[in-house]
Motif scaffolding. Structure first.
Motif, PDB file in Angstrom:
ATOM      1  N   ALA A   1       0.844  -1.200   0.000  1.00  0.00           N
ATOM      2  CA  ALA A   1       0.000   0.000   0.000  1.00  0.00           C
ATOM      3  C   ALA A   1       0.873   1.242   0.000  1.00  0.00           C
ATOM      4  N   SER A   2       0.995   1.899  -1.150  1.00  0.00           N
ATOM      5  CA  SER A   2       1.720   3.168  -1.229  1.00  0.00           C
ATOM      6  C   SER A   2       0.821   4.287  -0.731  1.00  0.00           C
ATOM      7  N   PRO A   3       1.292   5.091   0.234  1.00  0.00           N
ATOM      8  CA  PRO A   3       0.470   6.225   0.663  1.00  0.00           C
ATOM      9  C   PRO A   3       0.146   7.182  -0.475  1.00  0.00           C
ATOM     10  N   TRP A   4       1.027   7.274  -1.483  1.00  0.00           N
ATOM     11  CA  TRP A   4       0.783   8.211  -2.564  1.00  0.00           C
ATOM     12  C   TRP A   4       1.152   7.562  -3.894  1.00  0.00           C
ATOM     13  N   VAL A   5       0.222   7.643  -4.852  1.00  0.00           N
ATOM     14  CA  VAL A   5       0.446   7.157  -6.207  1.00  0.00           C
ATOM     15  C   VAL A   5       0.088   8.271  -7.177  1.00  0.00           C
ATOM     16  N   LEU A   6       0.935   8.498  -8.174  1.00  0.00           N
ATOM     17  CA  LEU A   6       0.713   9.568  -9.157  1.00  0.00           C
ATOM     18  C   LEU A   6       0.911   9.011 -10.562  1.00  0.00           C
ATOM     19  N   ASN A   7      -0.054   9.270 -11.445  1.00  0.00           N
ATOM     20  CA  ASN A   7       0.057   8.957 -12.867  1.00  0.00           C
ATOM     21  C   ASN A   7      -0.346  10.196 -13.660  1.00  0.00           C
ATOM     22  N   THR A   8       0.486  10.634 -14.563  1.00  0.00           N
ATOM     23  CA  THR A   8       0.159  11.824 -15.348  1.00  0.00           C
ATOM     24  C   THR A   8       0.716  11.683 -16.751  1.00  0.00           C
ATOM     25  N   ASP A   9       0.065  12.332 -17.710  1.00  0.00           N
ATOM     26  CA  ASP A   9       0.525  12.277 -19.092  1.00  0.00           C
ATOM     27  C   ASP A   9       0.200  13.581 -19.803  1.00  0.00           C
ATOM     28  N   LEU A  10       1.012  13.909 -20.792  1.00  0.00           N
ATOM     29  CA  LEU A  10       0.833  15.081 -21.647  1.00  0.00           C
ATOM     30  C   LEU A  10       0.907  14.591 -23.089  1.00  0.00           C
ATOM     31  N   THR A  11      -0.140  14.864 -23.874  1.00  0.00           N
ATOM     32  CA  THR A  11      -0.241  14.320 -25.222  1.00  0.00           C
ATOM     33  C   THR A  11      -0.456  15.427 -26.242  1.00  0.00           C
ATOM     34  N   TYR A  12       0.367  15.401 -27.286  1.00  0.00           N
ATOM     35  CA  TYR A  12       0.203  16.331 -28.409  1.00  0.00           C
ATOM     36  C   TYR A  12      -0.284  15.543 -29.616  1.00  0.00           C
ATOM     37  N   ASN A  13      -1.330  16.050 -30.267  1.00  0.00           N
ATOM     38  CA  ASN A  13      -1.926  15.374 -31.407  1.00  0.00           C
ATOM     39  C   ASN A  13      -1.971  16.330 -32.591  1.00  0.00           C
ATOM     40  N   TYR A  14      -1.343  15.930 -33.688  1.00  0.00           N
ATOM     41  CA  TYR A  14      -1.410  16.692 -34.941  1.00  0.00           C
ATOM     42  C   TYR A  14      -2.139  15.834 -35.964  1.00  0.00           C
ATOM     43  N   ASP A  15      -3.160  16.411 -36.596  1.00  0.00           N
ATOM     44  CA  ASP A  15      -3.977  15.641 -37.514  1.00  0.00           C
ATOM     45  C   ASP A  15      -4.222  16.444 -38.780  1.00  0.00           C
ATOM     46  N   SER A  16      -3.999  15.807 -39.919  1.00  0.00           N
ATOM     47  CA  SER A  16      -4.299  16.432 -41.205  1.00  0.00           C
ATOM     48  C   SER A  16      -4.804  15.354 -42.153  1.00  0.00           C
ATOM     49  N   ASN A  17      -5.156  15.761 -43.381  1.00  0.00           N
ATOM     50  CA  ASN A  17      -5.683  14.793 -44.336  1.00  0.00           C
ATOM     51  C   ASN A  17      -4.649  13.742 -44.725  1.00  0.00           C
ATOM     52  N   LYS A  18      -3.368  14.125 -44.737  1.00  0.00           N
ATOM     53  CA  LYS A  18      -2.322  13.246 -45.242  1.00  0.00           C
ATOM     54  C   LYS A  18      -1.473  12.604 -44.150  1.00  0.00           C
ATOM     55  N   PHE A  19      -1.480  13.177 -42.976  1.00  0.00           N
ATOM     56  CA  PHE A  19      -0.541  12.718 -41.952  1.00  0.00           C
ATOM     57  C   PHE A  19      -1.098  13.029 -40.573  1.00  0.00           C
ATOM     58  N   ASN A  20      -0.908  12.118 -39.636  1.00  0.00           N
ATOM     59  CA  ASN A  20      -1.231  12.450 -38.248  1.00  0.00           C
ATOM     60  C   ASN A  20      -0.159  11.892 -37.325  1.00  0.00           C
ATOM     61  N   LEU A  21       0.027  12.571 -36.212  1.00  0.00           N
ATOM     62  CA  LEU A  21       1.041  12.201 -35.230  1.00  0.00           C
ATOM     63  C   LEU A  21       0.476  12.422 -33.842  1.00  0.00           C
ATOM     64  N   MET A  22       0.628  11.442 -32.992  1.00  0.00           N
ATOM     65  CA  MET A  22       0.238  11.569 -31.593  1.00  0.00           C
ATOM     66  C   MET A  22       1.442  11.174 -30.744  1.00  0.00           C
ATOM     67  N   SER A  23       1.911  12.087 -29.916  1.00  0.00           N
ATOM     68  CA  SER A  23       3.064  11.818 -29.056  1.00  0.00           C
ATOM     69  C   SER A  23       2.700  12.124 -27.615  1.00  0.00           C
ATOM     70  N   SER A  24       3.152  11.262 -26.723  1.00  0.00           N
ATOM     71  CA  SER A  24       2.803  11.388 -25.311  1.00  0.00           C
ATOM     72  C   SER A  24       4.035  11.205 -24.433  1.00  0.00           C
ATOM     73  N   VAL A  25       4.044  11.948 -23.346  1.00  0.00           N
ATOM     74  CA  VAL A  25       5.006  11.745 -22.272  1.00  0.00           C
ATOM     75  C   VAL A  25       4.200  11.294 -21.054  1.00  0.00           C
ATOM     76  N   VAL A  26       4.555  10.139 -20.492  1.00  0.00           N
ATOM     77  CA  VAL A  26       3.773   9.535 -19.413  1.00  0.00           C
ATOM     78  C   VAL A  26       4.676   9.323 -18.203  1.00  0.00           C
ATOM     79  N   LEU A  27       4.235   9.822 -17.042  1.00  0.00           N
ATOM     80  CA  LEU A  27       5.007   9.711 -15.796  1.00  0.00           C
ATOM     81  C   LEU A  27       4.190   8.976 -14.752  1.00  0.00           C
TER      82      LEU A  27
END
Length: 917
Positions: free
Chosen positions: A808-834
Motif C-alpha cells: 500500500a503506497s500512501p501516494w500514487v501519481l500517474n500523469t501524461d501530456l499528449t500532443y496530437n497533430y492531424d491532417s488529411n495526409k498525416f497524423n502524429l500523436m506523441s505522449s510523455v507519461v510519468l
C-alpha cells in the motif's frame, strides 16, 4: 459427468447475449469563428426524424438509441451556415463519432472527421458511459491505450487512479490491496489463474492488440462475484466494426542493459518458447537420463521483436449478419539485471550477501477468434482466446551465505536456470434475447483451461575457495543441487444467467423508470498440481568446473557413488520415490442475485441489490511437508460458507455535468488453493508454503465520488473511500531459522481509507481551414491512502503490533501530456507519461526485524504513433527513460537502514510499422 451436464444445461438455456441492438452518434462541435473553441447550444438533428439534441457548454453532444441504418445528420446554429452530412452509418452497439466545426461559411465535408468505433474502443464513448452509469466504473479505451503507449492490460491499469504495480509481484495493487483481494474477468466471465502462487491470471498476458477496453470496478454490485475487496478488473476483447479489416504490423527494439551482454540462456529452451517437457525422464534413481545440461548457453545481440495481424469480415445473411475476426500476435523481449541481494538479522548483520546477474527472456503468442451473429434484435457471440507465455531466466549469485561459505576465504556461488511455461485457453459463448420491449434475457457460458509448467528447473550451489582458486560442490544438504519438474492443470466451467424487467414510463419515451434484475452464477474450478524434485546427495566435496558442471553431474559419478540421486520423498520400501508430490483442489460456487434500479426523478437514482453466494472448497495434498492423502491424522482443508452480500449505489445529478455517487457493500476474501496447501516452494532468497488453517475474511466497503464533466473527454473527479477487513490474510515470514514465508490471518481487522483525484483536460485544440488540427491534452490521476492493520496473531512474532498494509503506497501519481497533430495526409500523436509511487511495505517485519520497504521510484515513458499514408502507420517508444534503481531496504534495531536488494531494469527502445487496408 456432472460437470458435463451442467455445461449442457447452460448451453440449452443460453439464448443470446453480447451487444446492444441500437447505436449512437456522438462528437464535439467547435466554433470556426472563434479559433476552434467549443460551440454550445448548437442543434444536432437526424433529417427526416424527430430525433435531435443540442451541444452542451463544451460542444459535446450525443444522440443515443438509434436504430442501425444510414442517415443524414444536420448541424445548425443561429447566424451560422447549416451543415448537412449524408450517408452517416449507425451500427448496433457502436458509436459513430462526428467531430466538426460550424461558422459563417459552410464547412466542406473533407473537414468533417467521422469514425465508427466500438463503444469500448472510444475514449469519448466510455466517458459518456461512465457519466450515464449509476455505478462507479472506470475504463481505459483502445484509443487511450495507444495514446499512453500501453502494451497490455496490466499497463492499462497502472494508468488509473489508486492502482500500482510492485516489483517482483505479479499483477497490480488497487487501493493498497493485492492479488488475493482482486478478481479478473474477460467479457464479464471469470478467468482462471495460470500460476499456483496467484489467484488471478497475469494481466500482462493480455496484449493490447486483443483489447477493446479495460474496466475497473472498485465497488461491488450484486452481479459480480463477491470474492473481492480491491477491484474487479474486466477486459473487453476486440471486436469487428465496419465491413472488413486487414492489418499487419511488426516491430523491433532493445533493452540498453541487455542488448550487448554476453547473454546466458537456459539449455534446452527455444526462441519460440516451446520444446521443454515438464515430464521427468527419470525412471530409476540409478539412471541419470536428464535431457538438458546443468550448464547454461551463451548468445549475443539481444534484439526484441514483435508482430501482429488482424483479419475481419462482415457477411450479410439475408437481414442478418455474421461478423468474423481473427487476431494473432507474437512478442519476444530480453532483459538483464545486475545488483545485490541480502538477508540480514535484527542487528543488521548479513546472513546472506550476494551480488547477482539475472538474464531473462520472455516470448508469447496470442491467437483470438470472434464470431458474432446478429439476428433481429438478438445476438450470439463466440470468443476463443489462446495465450502462450514462456519466461526463461538464468541467475548467477556470488558472495557470502551462511552454512555455505563458512571459511574466511570461501564464497558461495549459486546458479539457477528456470523456465515458466504457461498456457491459457478461454472459450466463451455470450448471448442476449429481447423477449419483449421490457424483458431481456442474457446468458453466458465459458470453459477455460490452464496449463502451467516448470520444466527441469536446475539449481547448483558451489563453494569458491580464493586461496586455491577452485570451485567445489556444496555439501550438507542434498537440495543444494537440484532439478525440479512441475505441472499444473486447471479446468473451469463458468455460467451467467440474468433476466431483466424494465417498468414504469419515464418522461422520455426512450427510458424507463426502473429495472429489476434476477440472475444466477455458477463456477466450478478443478486444479491438480504435481511436482517432483531430484536432489544430488554428495558424501564429500567434489571439485567442479562451474562452466561445465556436466563433468560432475553425470551417469558415471552416479554409478561410482560420488553422489546419489534422491527425491524429497526420501527412501523406503513401502512407496515409490518417483511418485510426484501433489495438491488438488476443487471449488464450487453457486450464486443467486437480484438488484433493482429506480429513477425517482431527473436528479436522483438508486440501485440496491443482494447476492447470496454459496462456496465450497476442498484441498487435498501429499507434499514435501505433510499429507492429508496418506496420514489419517491430517484432514484435507475444507471451507464451506454461505454469504449474504448486500449492496447499494445512489446517484444524484446536480445538473447534467455535475454528479455525486455513494455506494456501500459487503464482500469477502477467500483463501486460495495454494494458500492452504502446505507445499514448500523454494527460491534462491526465500521459500513459501501454505497454511491449511486459513479462514476467509469479511470486507465492508463505502465509497463516495464526485464527477464534473466539461466536454469531450474532459473530466475532474474526486473519490473518497473506506474499507474494513475482518480477519485479514497476509503473507509473512514465519518463526523459523530459514527464510520461509507462509500465509496467516494476521489479526482481527484492517482499515483502509483514502482519496483519489482524476483530471483530464484539453489544454488547447486549434483547427485551421487547411484541415489541420493541433491538440494538447493533459491527464492526471493521483491517490492518497491510509492503511492500518492490527498484527495480533501470536503464531507470528511481528515486530510491530500494528502496521500499514503490504503493497500500500500512501501516494500514487500517474500523469501524461499528449500532443496530437492531424491532417488529411498525416497524423502524429506523441505522449510523455510519468508514474510514481511512494515507499511501501514489501514484507512485514518479524522477530524484531524491521519491515522490508520498497523505495518509491518514478517511471517516465515517451510514445509516438502516427500514419504516413492511408495504409501505413508508424510508432516509436522509449520506456523507462529515467531507469531508476529498484531498491528494497530494511531497518535494524540499531537504527540503521540497510539496502537488501537493488538493481536497474534498463531503458527499452522500440520502433514499429503497420499496414492496413
Amino acid at each position: 459427468m456432472n460437470k458435463f451436464l451442467v455445461l449442457i444445461a447452460f448451453l440449452l438455456t443460453s439464448i443470446v447475449n453480447a451487444q446492444e441492438t441500437t447505436g449512437s452518434i456522438a462528437g464535439k462541435l467547435t466554433d470556426r469563428e472563434m479559433n476552434g473553441e467549443p460551440l454550445p447550444f448548437a442543434n444536432v438533428t437526424i433529417k427526416g426524424t424527430s430525433k435531435g439534441t443540442t451541444s452542451d457548454y463544451d460542444g459535446l453532444y450525443v444522440l443515443d438509441k438509434i436504430e442501425p441504418g444510414t442517415y443524414t445528420v444536420v448541424f445548425s446554429f443561429v447566424g451560422y451556415e447549416t451543415l448537412e452530412i449524408p450517408n452517416v452509418k449507425v451500427v448496433a452497439g457502436k458509436v459513430t463519432e462526428i467531430n466538426t466545426g460550424l461558422g459563417a461559411s459552410a464547412a466542406t465535408l473533407d473537414e468533417v472527421v467521422i469514425t465508427t468505433v466500438s463503444r469500448r474502443d472510444s475514449e469519448v464513448a466510455l466517458l459518456l458511459e461512465q457519466k450515464g452509469a449509476i455505478e462507479m466504473i472506470e475504463n481505459i479505451s483502445a484509443q487511450e491505450l495507444a495514446r499512453k503507449g500501453v502494451g497490455d492490460a496490466q499497463g492499462a491499469l497502472t494508468k488509473m487512479a489508486g492502482v500500482s504495480k510492485q516489483e517482483g509481484v505479479k499483477n497490480v495493487f488497487v487501493r493498497g490491496l493485492g492479488d488475493r483481494y482482486n478478481s479478473t474477468t474477460l467479457n464479464g466471465l471469470p478467468l482462471p489463474s495460470e500460476d499456483p502462487e496467484y489467484k488471478n491470471v497475469a494481466l500482462d498476458f493480455f496484449d493490447s492488440n486483443i483489447i477493446n477496453s479495460v474496466g475497473i470496478n472498485k465497488t461491488f454490485q450484486s452481479s459480480l462475484y463477491g470474492d473481492f475487496a480491491g477491484a474487479n478488473i474486466n477486459i473487453i476483447s476486440k471486436e469487428l466494426y465496419g465491413k472488413e479489416t486487414i492489418k499487419v504490423g511488426f516491430g523491433s527494439g532493445f533493452n540498453n542493459r541487455a542488448v550487448n551482454e554476453d547473454f546466458e540462456t537456459v539449455d534446452g529452451a527455444s526462441w519460440f518458447g516451446y520444446g521443454l517437457s515438464s515430464d521427468s525422464p527419470i525412471t530409476s534413481l540409478d539412471t541419470y537420463s536428464f535431457e538438458n545440461s546443468m550448464g547454461s548457453n551463451n548468445q549475443n545481440s539481444q534484439i526484441n521483436t514483435n508482430g501482429n495481424f488482424q483479419l475481419g469480415k462482415k457477411f450479410d445473411i439475408g437481414d442478418n449478419n455474421l461478423k468474423t475476426l481473427l487476431i494473432g500476435s507474437f512478442d519476444s523481449k530480453y532483459s538483464y539485471n545486475e545488483g545485490n541481494t541480502k538477508e540480514i538479522n535484527a542487528q543488521g548483520l548479513p546472513l546472506r550477501d550476494l551480488d547477482f546477474q539475472k538474464y531473462q527472456y520472455n516470448v508469447s503468442q496470442i491467437l483470438m477468434a470472434n464470431l458474432d451473429y446478429g439476428f433481429g434484435e438478438n445476438n450470439l457471440s463466440f470468443n476463443s482466446l489462446y495465450i502462450h507465455n514462456n519466461t526463461q531466466s538464468v541467475g548467477n549469485y556470488f558472495g557470502q551465505s551462511a552454512n555455505i561459505s563458512e571459511e574466511t576465504d570461501d564464497s558461495a556461488y549459486i546458479k539457477r536456470q528456470q523456465v515458466n511455461d504457461n498456457t491459457v485457453f478461454v472459450n466463451q459463448l455470450l448471448s442476449e434475447f429481447a423477449l419483449t420491449d421490457r424483458i431481456n434475457l442474457q446468458a453466458s457460458i465459458g470453459y477455460n483451461m490452464t496449463r502451467a509448467n516448470e520444466p527441469d528447473r536446475r539449481q547448483n550451489t558451489f563453494v569458491y575457495n580464493q586461496t586455491n582458486d577452485n570451485y567445489r560442490v556444496a555439501v550438507g544438504t542434498p537440495g543444494y543441487n537440484l532439478r525440479f519438474f512441475s505441472d499444473l492443470e486447471e479446468n473451469e466451467i463458468v455460467g451467467h444467467l440474468n433476466a431483466s424487467y424494465a417498468f414504469g414510463a419515464a418522461d422520455s419515451k426512450e427510458q424507463q423508470k426502473g429495472i429489476i434484475n434476477v440472475g444466477y452464477d455458477y463456477r466450478n474450478t478443478d486444479r491438480r498440481f504435481n511436482f517432483l524434485q531430484f536432489n544430488h546427495d554428495f558424501g564429500s566435496p567434489v571439485n567442479v568446473n562451474p562452466n561445465n558442471p556436466d563433468l560432475v553431474f553425470n551417469q558415471e559419478n552416479l554409478s561410482n557413488g560420488t553422489f546419489r540421486l534422491v527425491t524429497n520423498s526420501g527412501f523406503g520400501d513401502d512407496f515409490n520415490p518417483l511418485d510426484p508430490f501433489f495438491y488438488e483442489g476443487e471449488k464450487d460456487i453457486h450464486a443467486g442475485f437480484t438488484n433493482a434500479f429506480y429513477k425517482f426523478n431527473e436528479a436522483f437514482t438508486l440501485n440496491a441489490g443482494l447476492r447470496v453466494e454459496h462456496i465450497d472448497q476442498y484441498v487435498n495434498w501429499d507434499t514435501n511437508l505433510s499429507s492429508s492423502e496418506n496420514n489419517q491424522n491430517t484432514d484435507p482443508s475444507t471451507i464451506e460458507n454461505t454469504y449474504f452480500l448486500p449492496s447499494f449505489t445512489a446517484k444524484y445529478n446536480f445538473n447534467e455535468n455535475s454528479i455525486l455517487r455513494l455506494t456501500g457493500s459487503k464482500t469477502y476474501t477467500f483463501p486460495q488453493f495454494k494458500e492452504v496447501a502446505p507445499f514448500l516452494y523454494e527460491d534462491v532468497n526465500f521459500s513459501s508454503f501454505g497454511n491449511p488453517n486459513l479462514e476467509a475474511s469479511d470486507n465492508y466497503n463505502l465509497d463516495m465520488k464526485y464527477e464534473f464533466y466539461f466536454g469531450g473527454n474532459q473530466i475532474i473527479s474526486l473519490t473518497g473511500f473506506y474499507k474494513k477487513i475482518k480477519n485479514p490474510i497476509n503473507r509473512v515470514q514465519v518463526n523459523s531459522a530459514a527464510n520461509q514465508l507462509s500465509y496467516i490471518n494476521s489479526g482481527a481487522e484492517a482499515d483502509v481509507a483514502g482519496a483519489e483525484l482524476e483530471v483530464r483536460k484539453t489544454v488547447f485544440n486549434i483547427e485551421s481551414g487547411e484541415s489541420k488540427k493541433h491538440e494538447l491534452a493533459f491527464g492526471l490521476n493521483t491517490s492518497y491512502l491510509y492503511s492500518r492493520q492490527d498484527l495480533s496473531n501470536r503464531s507470528t512474532n511481528f515486530t510491530n503490533s500494528e502496521d500499514e498494509l503490504e503493497g500500500a503506497s500512501p501516494w500514487v501519481l500517474n500523469t501524461d501530456l499528449t500532443y496530437n497533430y492531424d491532417s488529411n495526409k498525416f497524423n502524429l500523436m506523441s505522449s510523455v507519461v510519468l508514474n510514481y509511487f511512494s515507499d511501501r511495505i514489501y514484507s512485514l517485519g518479524v522477530q524484531q526485524q524491521g519491515n522490508i520497504v520498497e523505495t518509491g521510484i518514478p517511471t517516465l515513458d515517451f510514445i509516438a504513433t502516427g500514419t504516413i499514408s492511408k495504409h501505413w502507420g508508424i510508432n516509436a517508444k522509449i520506456k523507462n527513460i529515467l531507469d531508476p534503481e529498484f531498491k528494497l531496504t530494511q531497518d535494524d534495531i540499531n537504527g540503521g537502514t540497510n539496502t537488501i536488494n537493488n538493481f536497474k531494469k534498463g531503458t527499452v527502445f522500440s520502433v514499429g510499422l503497420s499496414y492496413s487496408l
